[in-house]
Design a protein around this motif. Structure first.
Motif, PDB file in Angstrom:
ATOM      1  N   UNK A 131      21.885 -49.608 -28.819  1.00 31.62           N
ATOM      2  CA  UNK A 131      21.294 -48.731 -27.801  1.00 31.62           C
ATOM      3  C   UNK A 131      22.049 -47.400 -27.758  1.00 31.62           C
ATOM      4  N   UNK A 132      23.377 -47.476 -27.743  1.00 36.57           N
ATOM      5  CA  UNK A 132      24.172 -46.242 -27.646  1.00 36.57           C
ATOM      6  C   UNK A 132      23.967 -45.354 -28.874  1.00 36.57           C
ATOM      7  N   UNK A 133      23.588 -45.967 -29.996  1.00 32.42           N
ATOM      8  CA  UNK A 133      23.350 -45.180 -31.208  1.00 32.42           C
ATOM      9  C   UNK A 133      21.940 -44.601 -31.280  1.00 32.42           C
ATOM     10  N   UNK A 134      20.964 -45.352 -30.771  1.00 32.65           N
ATOM     11  CA  UNK A 134      19.562 -44.921 -30.944  1.00 32.65           C
ATOM     12  C   UNK A 134      19.040 -44.080 -29.783  1.00 32.65           C
TER      13      UNK A 134
ATOM     14  N   UNK B 161      18.621 -30.205 -20.482  1.00 30.89           N
ATOM     15  CA  UNK B 161      19.555 -31.050 -19.725  1.00 30.89           C
ATOM     16  C   UNK B 161      20.649 -31.571 -20.651  1.00 30.89           C
ATOM     17  N   UNK B 162      21.880 -31.438 -20.176  1.00 29.57           N
ATOM     18  CA  UNK B 162      23.012 -31.877 -21.004  1.00 29.57           C
ATOM     19  C   UNK B 162      23.518 -33.229 -20.485  1.00 29.57           C
ATOM     20  N   UNK B 163      23.571 -34.185 -21.389  1.00 26.43           N
ATOM     21  CA  UNK B 163      23.950 -35.550 -21.003  1.00 26.43           C
ATOM     22  C   UNK B 163      25.169 -35.996 -21.809  1.00 26.43           C
ATOM     23  N   UNK B 164      26.172 -36.513 -21.113  1.00 32.81           N
ATOM     24  CA  UNK B 164      27.311 -37.135 -21.792  1.00 32.81           C
ATOM     25  C   UNK B 164      27.174 -38.647 -21.665  1.00 32.81           C
ATOM     26  N   UNK B 165      27.034 -39.323 -22.810  1.00 30.01           N
ATOM     27  CA  UNK B 165      26.949 -40.781 -22.818  1.00 30.01           C
ATOM     28  C   UNK B 165      28.350 -41.348 -23.068  1.00 30.01           C
ATOM     29  N   UNK B 166      28.769 -42.306 -22.257  1.00 32.84           N
ATOM     30  CA  UNK B 166      30.127 -42.870 -22.350  1.00 32.84           C
ATOM     31  C   UNK B 166      30.000 -44.325 -22.786  1.00 32.84           C
TER      32      UNK B 166
ATOM     33  N   UNK C 169      26.454 -37.561 -16.352  1.00 29.36           N
ATOM     34  CA  UNK C 169      27.276 -38.466 -17.164  1.00 29.36           C
ATOM     35  C   UNK C 169      26.618 -39.843 -17.106  1.00 29.36           C
ATOM     36  N   UNK C 170      26.421 -40.451 -18.269  1.00 26.00           N
ATOM     37  CA  UNK C 170      25.707 -41.734 -18.361  1.00 26.00           C
ATOM     38  C   UNK C 170      26.649 -42.785 -18.969  1.00 26.00           C
ATOM     39  N   UNK C 171      27.117 -43.704 -18.136  1.00 24.77           N
ATOM     40  CA  UNK C 171      28.063 -44.718 -18.605  1.00 24.77           C
ATOM     41  C   UNK C 171      27.380 -46.030 -18.928  1.00 24.77           C
TER      42      UNK C 171
END
Ligand code: ADP
Length: 475
Positions: A23-26, A2-7, A134-136
């Motif tokens: 959180x966005x880093x870990x 699964x491909x996830x883009x974190x924004x 996409x995960x914002x």
């Protein structure tokens, strides 16, 4: 895979103002271990551009809200990144959200709309890598589903609320400039009491919403904590869940922490306490050393601590505090330090010093009025520094209060207080002093605390389950 883009608007170790960055880093690293292909898009702030190492241009935009921009792909400490290099928006001195005088940048709506717009372009395939989800994170990523809709991309969007207090609102006359669809400026999309709300856009455009603890997910549905968004969230209640944050095990590990004298048992804390007392110019003491590391804002209950300080000191306690923020709180804290030999205050932001405080303290204070998750109490648990916390949000979920029952069962890890008032905090401080004077109980609590699972193991799986749910629903 699964491909996830974190924004996200911040991401440790590159740029951090608070827990969102941690959180966005870990989280992407933990999810990569579970087999997800994780990429993160973040703004190319001046402060990070020379720390990216080797970059490759993945896409270009002739005009992104007033100037040309590029998407650079790179890998920093295991994190696969897309960095939005848009000098007209991000190449400036000052903070990432505020200028040198502490005022919000007037073009913040455009700056973070650009982040969302670029994320939507990636979702459409502009960077040669197309995410499944996409995960914002927070309002800065909230407009992403609006731009995906505009570009005709139906990749599912997951939205995480790290703090509902920040809405990212702006006046309706910005509709054009933000290139938003005026037909969607309605109560069902991103209109909020006559304004454009990036937070609401994210809440309405998400297939699933989560926040960073179970208790905060419940609190958000109440007027007292929902900050005006409780009505919106009631409408999305069936898609709202709480997933508690974890800590980055590699960075926050007392056995390997390069900022401290490493230890694996509570006994190892003594040398760190001594070093911390020296650093904060506090004398030796028989009492507990209370520590606090925080943004200094109304949310964090620093004023309550100032009121409860006599209680802390009169029973032989000491306080070492690191923080920055509200100038009135900074002044009040510095005054308290000037008046008391047993109070040390450092104003500023200092990652290495924050580790020394967590390792050297006996008690870590988190007297927040509300706290979506809170990370410093989790660091405290890992380092055997017992948390004294308000009974709210993630603080309620992660600390086991030293009630008579919990003590007799041997499961207590800290002390909680309620209501969130100076009087209740004073009582909790007295309770902590009492526990500290009973070394057997204290050491048992420290050992319990250090045993708690506060990493990402469980929560990363919960995020993976959300991604699976939204892609299954989509398919
Ligand atoms: P919030 O996100 O509301 O600021 P959290 O407890 O979730 O609160 O996360 C705060 C993070 O920022 C923690 O990693 C904490 O150690 C760090 N932090 C806050 N203030 C400072 C400071 N003055 N110096 C160093 N780190 C800080």
């Amino acid at each position: 895979m699964t491909k996830i883009l974190s924004v996200t608007s911040e991401c440790a170790p590159l740029i951090k103002t608070g827990g969102l960055a941690d959180v966005a880093g870990a989280l992407p690293l933990a999810l990569a271990d579970l087999g997800c292909d994780m990429r993160t898009i973040l703004p190319g702030y001046r402060a990070i551009m020379d720390r990216l190492g080797k970059t490759k241009q993945a896409a270009g935009f002739k005009d992104l809200f007033g100037g040309p921009a590029k998407l650079l792909s790179c890998c920093v400490q295991g994190l696969e990144l897309f960095v939005l290099d848009a000098p007209h928006l991000f190449d400036r001195d000052g903070g990432i959200y505020v200028d040198a005088t502490g005022q919000d940048w007037p073009d913040n709506p455009e700056r973070f709309a650009a982040l969302c717009r670029a994320a939507a372009e990636i979702a459409k395939g502009a960077a040669g890598w197309k995410p499944d989800v996409v995960h914002g994170h927070d309002w800065q990523a909230g407009l992403t589903p609006e731009y995906m809709q505009k570009l005709g991309t139906d990749v599912p969007f997951v939205f995480t609320v790290h703090n509902i207090a920040f809405h990212g609102n702006c006046a309706a006359d910005r509709l054009d400039r933000l290139e938003l669809d005026p037909n969607r400026f309605t109560v069902d999309h991103f209109e909020f009491w006559g304004q454009i709300s990036a937070l609401k856009a994210g809440l309405m455009g998400a297939s699933k919403i989560n926040t960073v603890s179970r208790t905060y997910a419940e609190e958000l549905l109440t007027p007292a904590f929902g900050m005006g968004m409780d009505g919106v969230l009631h409408n999305r209640k069936s898609d709202l869940i709480g997933i508690v944050n974890g800590i980055d095990d590699a960075t926050w590990n007392p056995a390997t922490d390069p900022n401290i004298k490493p230890y694996t048992t509570p006994r190892g804390k003594a040398a760190n306490k001594k070093a911390l007392q020296k650093l904060f110019e506090l004398g030796p003491s028989d009492g507990p050393l209370f520590v606090l590391v925080s943004r200094l804002t109304d949310q964090k209950g620093i004023d309550l601590l100032l009121e409860a300080l006599p209680e802390l000191l009169s029973q032989g306690g000491q306080l070492a505090l690191l923080g920055s923020g509200d100038p009135r709180l900074e002044v009040a804290l510095l005054e308290a330090a000037a008046q008391n030999n047993n109070v040390g205050v450092k104003i500023g932001y200092d990652e290495a010093l924050s580790h020394k405080l967590v390792a050297g303290g006996d008690v870590i204070l988190v007297p927040s009025r509300f706290e979506p998750c809170g990370l410093t109490q989790l660091y405290g648990l890992r380092y055997g520094t017992l948390p004294l916390v308000a009974l709210t949000g993630g603080l309620a979920d992660t600390v086991i209060n030293a009630s008579p029952a919990a003590l007799s069962k041997g499961v207590a890890t800290g002390v909680q207080f309620f209501p969130v008032t100076a009087a209740a905090l004073s009582n909790a401080i007295t309770h902590m002093h009492g526990l500290y004077r009973t070394p057997k109980t204290w050491q048992a609590m420290q050992r319990n605390a250090m045993k708690q699972q506060v990493g990402w193991e469980h929560s990363a799986t919960a995020y993976r389950d959300i991604y699976a749910a939204v892609t299954a629903a989509d398919g």
